[in-house]
Design a protein around this motif. Structure first.
Motif, short mmCIF file in Angstrom:
data_model
loop_
_atom_site.label_atom_id
_atom_site.label_comp_id
_atom_site.label_asym_id
_atom_site.label_seq_id
_atom_site.Cartn_x
_atom_site.Cartn_y
_atom_site.Cartn_z
N UNK A 73 -6.83 34.85 0.45
CA UNK A 73 -6.17 33.62 0.04
C UNK A 73 -7.42 32.55 -0.37
N UNK A 74 -8.62 32.70 0.27
CA UNK A 74 -9.73 31.63 0.03
C UNK A 74 -10.44 32.14 -1.35
N UNK A 75 -10.54 33.41 -1.76
CA UNK A 75 -11.05 33.86 -2.83
C UNK A 75 -10.24 33.58 -4.15
N UNK A 76 -8.68 33.45 -3.77
CA UNK A 76 -8.00 32.92 -4.83
C UNK A 76 -8.10 31.68 -5.23
N UNK A 77 -8.13 30.77 -4.06
CA UNK A 77 -8.10 29.33 -4.02
C UNK A 77 -9.45 28.88 -4.79
N UNK A 79 -11.36 30.81 -6.67
CA UNK A 79 -11.25 31.59 -7.92
C UNK A 79 -12.54 32.35 -8.00
N UNK A 80 -12.86 33.00 -6.91
CA UNK A 80 -14.33 33.89 -6.68
C UNK A 80 -14.13 34.82 -5.73
N UNK A 81 -14.30 35.96 -5.91
CA UNK A 81 -14.30 37.24 -4.90
C UNK A 81 -15.10 37.26 -3.81
N UNK A 82 -16.20 36.46 -3.99
CA UNK A 82 -17.30 36.22 -2.99
C UNK A 82 -17.06 34.90 -1.82
N UNK A 83 -15.74 34.53 -2.28
CA UNK A 83 -15.41 33.16 -1.28
C UNK A 83 -14.85 33.66 0.03
N UNK A 87 -18.79 33.41 4.51
CA UNK A 87 -19.86 33.27 3.64
C UNK A 87 -19.92 31.56 3.28
N UNK A 88 -18.70 30.75 3.19
CA UNK A 88 -18.83 29.43 2.84
C UNK A 88 -18.69 28.47 3.93
N UNK A 89 -18.90 29.08 5.20
CA UNK A 89 -18.95 28.41 6.38
C UNK A 89 -17.94 27.99 7.20
N UNK A 90 -16.93 28.75 6.83
CA UNK A 90 -15.67 28.18 7.69
C UNK A 90 -15.75 28.78 8.80
N UNK A 91 -16.03 30.13 9.33
CA UNK A 91 -16.28 30.74 10.52
C UNK A 91 -16.97 30.22 11.31
N UNK A 92 -18.51 29.40 10.68
CA UNK A 92 -19.41 28.95 11.36
C UNK A 92 -18.98 27.53 11.87
N UNK A 251 -11.72 31.49 17.76
CA UNK A 251 -11.62 31.23 19.28
C UNK A 251 -11.45 32.08 20.10
N UNK A 252 -10.78 33.16 19.78
CA UNK A 252 -10.57 34.24 20.77
C UNK A 252 -11.57 35.74 20.64
N UNK A 253 -12.09 35.69 19.37
CA UNK A 253 -12.85 37.08 19.26
C UNK A 253 -14.22 36.71 18.98
N UNK A 254 -14.52 35.24 18.73
CA UNK A 254 -15.94 35.20 18.16
C UNK A 254 -16.16 35.38 16.55
N UNK A 255 -17.25 35.63 16.27
CA UNK A 255 -17.31 35.78 14.64
C UNK A 255 -17.71 37.23 14.33
N UNK A 256 -16.54 37.49 13.63
CA UNK A 256 -16.33 38.95 13.15
C UNK A 256 -16.36 38.86 11.64
N UNK A 257 -17.58 39.49 11.08
CA UNK A 257 -18.11 38.99 9.62
C UNK A 257 -17.47 40.15 8.71
N UNK A 258 -17.45 39.62 7.47
CA UNK A 258 -17.13 40.51 6.30
C UNK A 258 -15.68 41.14 6.20
N UNK A 259 -14.81 40.86 7.22
CA UNK A 259 -13.42 41.37 6.97
C UNK A 259 -12.77 40.51 5.85
N UNK A 260 -13.08 39.37 5.98
CA UNK A 260 -12.26 38.43 4.95
C UNK A 260 -12.94 38.69 3.60
N UNK A 261 -13.98 39.26 3.44
CA UNK A 261 -14.68 39.67 1.93
C UNK A 261 -14.43 41.02 1.64
N UNK A 262 -14.40 42.10 2.50
CA UNK A 262 -14.33 43.38 2.15
C UNK A 262 -13.08 43.86 1.69
#
Length: 332
Positions: A73-77, A79-83, A87-92, A251-262
């Motif tokens: 949803x973030x990538x479509x919102x 309009x970039x497949x890298x969003x 990477x854009x700081x939401x998880x951080x 909040x429950x798992x910590x930061x799990x990277x790249x799932x929302x990208x790949x």
């Protein structure tokens, strides 16, 4: 969910069949070999199954589905497949807010039945998402460069803030915070699953309903507005759903990277950019991939265990570099 789009697709059924296989693999993997005929009793097999493996599996499935669908949803919102939300700081942002709650108000986390920590992470995710949307948006659309630069800045600020929290934390809080930041599915309790389910069910049901609206937003905000879409209201709802899903998982798992990208990128390569297909299939593949990553985290250094965030980063990092290389070659 637009099921009529998926029923005739053989790849959908292949993904659907891969999920129960990964579930069986996850339930069968661990230092204790389960006697399946004894899991209904009160012995060791029953306790391992009902108190450890089953809640961990359910947490993994919901977290994987949420991270993947919010990433799509973030990538479509934007309009970039890298969003990716990471990477854009939401998880951080969500992690910093939850870390503040964990270190400074640790004795109050048990209040409200465990809702305080996910609420803090959600508010941090909302604030970060709104900040990125505000800074990267313009009359011409979303600036990808500005968006990624915002993500770099927010990630740096969050890293500095979390470093300060580590300095202030007591020994037990420091250990808990450090392990949590690596991404872990170890601490899965039934009450935590209830909190996550209260978030996962609405997000997983509502986001696919915005598939057609996200398709219109891919044409540009002005075009979408001319086609009758209330762009401002639509963006606000999608941003809140993204932040809610990411915040609850962090909040429950910590930061799990790249799932929302790949995961959304793989679905987009196989099935195209139609969000009516992209979002539900991303949730399905995300649940499967995080389950398999969790299995790897338990077997790679057995009998010890790697944090699952390390496994996803080891896979997602090279994949992200390959994506950048492919985009660079395509632009030549």
């Amino acid at each position: 969910m637009e099921w009529y789009i998926l029923r005739s697709d053989k790849w959908f059924w292949l993904l659907l069949l891969s999920l129960p296989l990964s579930v069986l693999l996850s339930l069968s993997t661990g230092p204790v070999e389960l006697n399946w005929s004894a899991i209904t009793g009160d012995g060791v097999a029953g306790q391992v199954f009902w108190q450890l493996r089953l809640p961990r599996l359910l947490l993994t499935l919901m977290a994987g589905a949420l991270l993947a669908i919010t990433g799509g949803a973030a990538q479509s919102l934007f309009r970039n497949p890298l969003a990716d939300p990471g990477l854009i700081g939401v998880s951080a942002g969500a992690a910093l807010s939850a870390g503040l709650m964990m270190v400074l108000l640790g004795s109050y986390i048990s209040l409200l039945g465990g809702f305080l920590l996910p609420l803090a992470a959600f508010l941090g995710g909302v604030a970060t998402t709104l900040l990125v949307a505000r800074l990267a948006g313009s009359l011409q659309g979303v600036s990808v460069t500005t968006m990624l630069l915002c993500g770099i800045a927010i990630n740096a600020i969050a890293a500095a803030g979390l470093g300060g929290l580590k300095y202030l934390a007591a020994d037990q809080e420091l250990r808990q915070l450090s392990f949590w930041l690596l991404g872990s599915l170890n601490h899965s309790r039934w009450q935590d699953l209830l909190v996550l389910a209260l978030v996962a069910v609405p997000v997983l049901l509502l986001l696919p309903r915005f598939g057609q609206k996200l398709n219109l937003l891919l044409l540009g905000e002005q075009q979408a507005s001319l086609l009758g879409l209330n762009v401002l209201r639509c963006k606000r709802v999608i941003i809140l759903l993204i932040a809610l899903g990411v915040g609850a998982v962090v909040a429950l798992t910590g930061i799990i990277s790249f799932m929302g990208l790949v995961v959304p990128h793989l679905i987009r390569l196989m099935f195209g950019p139609d969000n009516r297909r992209l979002l539900p299939l991303s949730a399905l593949l995300g649940a499967t991939m995080l389950t398999l990553a969790d299995v790897l985290s338990r077997v790679l250094v057995a009998p010890a265990e790697l944090p699952v965030g390390v496994v996803t980063a080891l896979v997602g990092g090279p994949f992200f570099l390959l994506m950048l290389l492919h985009r660079r070659r395509s632009a030549l």
